[in-house]
Write a protein that holds these residues in place. Sequence first.
Motif, PDB file in Angstrom:
ATOM      1  N   GLY A  49      44.856  56.882  38.252  1.00 34.57           N
ATOM      2  CA  GLY A  49      45.799  57.058  37.167  1.00 34.57           C
ATOM      3  C   GLY A  49      45.290  56.593  35.819  1.00 34.57           C
ATOM      4  N   SER A  50      45.952  57.088  34.794  1.00 32.40           N
ATOM      5  CA  SER A  50      45.535  56.791  33.428  1.00 32.40           C
ATOM      6  C   SER A  50      45.820  55.338  33.045  1.00 32.40           C
ATOM      7  N   ALA A  51      46.879  54.752  33.591  1.00 30.93           N
ATOM      8  CA  ALA A  51      47.179  53.354  33.263  1.00 30.93           C
ATOM      9  C   ALA A  51      46.055  52.443  33.743  1.00 30.93           C
ATOM     10  N   PHE A  52      45.525  52.734  34.929  1.00 35.35           N
ATOM     11  CA  PHE A  52      44.388  51.966  35.438  1.00 35.35           C
ATOM     12  C   PHE A  52      43.181  52.132  34.512  1.00 35.35           C
ATOM     13  N   GLN A  53      42.882  53.361  34.114  1.00 28.45           N
ATOM     14  CA  GLN A  53      41.743  53.622  33.220  1.00 28.45           C
ATOM     15  C   GLN A  53      41.929  52.918  31.878  1.00 28.45           C
ATOM     16  N   GLU A  54      43.137  52.895  31.356  1.00 28.86           N
ATOM     17  CA  GLU A  54      43.410  52.223  30.085  1.00 28.86           C
ATOM     18  C   GLU A  54      43.198  50.715  30.210  1.00 28.86           C
ATOM     19  N   LEU A  55      43.678  50.123  31.307  1.00 27.87           N
ATOM     20  CA  LEU A  55      43.486  48.688  31.508  1.00 27.87           C
ATOM     21  C   LEU A  55      42.009  48.369  31.670  1.00 27.87           C
ATOM     22  N   ALA A  72      42.842  35.174  33.686  1.00 28.11           N
ATOM     23  CA  ALA A  72      42.376  35.844  34.904  1.00 28.11           C
ATOM     24  C   ALA A  72      43.559  36.175  35.809  1.00 28.11           C
ATOM     25  N   GLN A  73      44.510  35.256  35.929  1.00 28.07           N
ATOM     26  CA  GLN A  73      45.704  35.515  36.735  1.00 28.07           C
ATOM     27  C   GLN A  73      46.490  36.695  36.148  1.00 28.07           C
ATOM     28  N   PHE A  74      46.625  36.721  34.827  1.00 24.36           N
ATOM     29  CA  PHE A  74      47.354  37.780  34.133  1.00 24.36           C
ATOM     30  C   PHE A  74      46.691  39.142  34.346  1.00 24.36           C
ATOM     31  N   ILE A  75      45.374  39.199  34.149  1.00 21.37           N
ATOM     32  CA  ILE A  75      44.631  40.453  34.308  1.00 21.37           C
ATOM     33  C   ILE A  75      44.641  40.906  35.765  1.00 21.37           C
ATOM     34  N   ALA A  76      44.441  39.975  36.700  1.00 23.59           N
ATOM     35  CA  ALA A  76      44.447  40.323  38.122  1.00 23.59           C
ATOM     36  C   ALA A  76      45.799  40.913  38.523  1.00 23.59           C
ATOM     37  N   ALA A  77      46.888  40.323  38.038  1.00 24.77           N
ATOM     38  CA  ALA A  77      48.222  40.835  38.354  1.00 24.77           C
ATOM     39  C   ALA A  77      48.417  42.234  37.784  1.00 24.77           C
ATOM     40  N   ALA A  78      47.912  42.467  36.586  1.00 26.54           N
ATOM     41  CA  ALA A  78      48.047  43.792  35.968  1.00 26.54           C
ATOM     42  C   ALA A  78      47.310  44.847  36.788  1.00 26.54           C
ATOM     43  N   PHE A  79      46.092  44.540  37.226  1.00 25.41           N
ATOM     44  CA  PHE A  79      45.345  45.482  38.065  1.00 25.41           C
ATOM     45  C   PHE A  79      46.058  45.689  39.403  1.00 25.41           C
ATOM     46  N   SER A  80      46.521  44.609  40.004  1.00 22.09           N
ATOM     47  CA  SER A  80      47.219  44.710  41.295  1.00 22.09           C
ATOM     48  C   SER A  80      48.484  45.551  41.186  1.00 22.09           C
ATOM     49  N   ASP A  81      49.226  45.370  40.094  1.00 21.62           N
ATOM     50  CA  ASP A  81      50.451  46.143  39.885  1.00 21.62           C
ATOM     51  C   ASP A  81      50.173  47.643  39.808  1.00 21.62           C
ATOM     52  N   LEU A  82      48.949  48.002  39.419  1.00 14.73           N
ATOM     53  CA  LEU A  82      48.571  49.412  39.326  1.00 14.73           C
ATOM     54  C   LEU A  82      47.964  49.941  40.628  1.00 14.73           C
ATOM     55  N   GLY A  83      47.878  49.073  41.632  1.00 14.78           N
ATOM     56  CA  GLY A  83      47.371  49.507  42.927  1.00 14.78           C
ATOM     57  C   GLY A  83      45.917  49.190  43.203  1.00 14.78           C
ATOM     58  N   ALA A  84      45.248  48.515  42.294  1.00 14.48           N
ATOM     59  CA  ALA A  84      43.843  48.136  42.506  1.00 14.48           C
ATOM     60  C   ALA A  84      43.800  46.849  43.326  1.00 14.48           C
ATOM     61  N   SER A  85      42.710  46.650  44.018  1.00 13.10           N
ATOM     62  CA  SER A  85      42.476  45.388  44.722  1.00 13.10           C
ATOM     63  C   SER A  85      41.491  44.578  43.892  1.00 13.10           C
ATOM     64  N   VAL A  86      41.818  43.304  43.694  1.00 20.25           N
ATOM     65  CA  VAL A  86      40.979  42.436  42.879  1.00 20.25           C
ATOM     66  C   VAL A  86      40.776  41.097  43.574  1.00 20.25           C
ATOM     67  N   LYS A  87      39.778  40.393  43.102  1.00 15.27           N
ATOM     68  CA  LYS A  87      39.499  39.037  43.570  1.00 15.27           C
ATOM     69  C   LYS A  87      39.331  38.169  42.335  1.00 15.27           C
ATOM     70  N   ARG A  88      39.999  36.996  42.335  1.00 16.66           N
ATOM     71  CA  ARG A  88      39.854  36.031  41.245  1.00 16.66           C
ATOM     72  C   ARG A  88      39.060  34.855  41.764  1.00 16.66           C
ATOM     73  N   GLU A  89      38.172  34.334  40.907  1.00 20.55           N
ATOM     74  CA  GLU A  89      37.409  33.166  41.313  1.00 20.55           C
ATOM     75  C   GLU A  89      36.927  32.396  40.093  1.00 20.55           C
ATOM     76  N   ALA A  90      36.738  31.091  40.317  1.00 25.10           N
ATOM     77  CA  ALA A  90      36.132  30.251  39.286  1.00 25.10           C
ATOM     78  C   ALA A  90      34.628  30.453  39.344  1.00 25.10           C
ATOM     79  N   PHE A  91      33.960  30.258  38.211  1.00 29.87           N
ATOM     80  CA  PHE A  91      32.506  30.352  38.181  1.00 29.87           C
ATOM     81  C   PHE A  91      31.969  29.457  37.091  1.00 29.87           C
ATOM     82  N   ASP A  92      30.707  29.110  37.215  1.00 28.45           N
ATOM     83  CA  ASP A  92      30.038  28.319  36.191  1.00 28.45           C
ATOM     84  C   ASP A  92      29.412  29.275  35.190  1.00 28.45           C
ATOM     85  N   PRO A  93      29.756  29.130  33.909  1.00 27.50           N
ATOM     86  CA  PRO A  93      29.209  30.049  32.907  1.00 27.50           C
ATOM     87  C   PRO A  93      27.711  29.801  32.736  1.00 27.50           C
TER      88      PRO A  93
END
Length: 140
Positions: free
Chosen positions: A78-84, A116-137
Amino acid sequence: MIAPARIPSKCASCLKTGSLLVTQDIVGDTLVWVESFDCACGHGFEAKGEGFPSPFARKGLLIANGYHRVQLVKRAKGSAFQELLAYCVGAKEAKALAKASARLPITVYEGTVVEAQFIAAAFSDLGASVKREAFDPPIA
């Protein structure tokens, strides 16, 4: 989830060092931030806003709470996924990422824990599967 940070800051009135309290949260479907400062001399302020805090405050949040990323594990349609996707990684990169579905997971966002929580939720709401994790920059 509220992510706080205390950042050393000087009072604008008496010039003594105090701390600026910065928080970031998700309220409804909006990313919000609050900055507040109280000094023993009586000077203080509070500022609030939607979206990202100032670069100074955001850096304090990253130092206090760590760096987090969102990885796209399964695409959505969908286009909403592509826009995000375009928003998160830039329009030019989104086209390249759209073709790279065979190379999943792909990092689509790096930032604070709340972002990251906000973005992950937005992708999930559109039907995508995501993984959130901490990392060392990477060390700059």
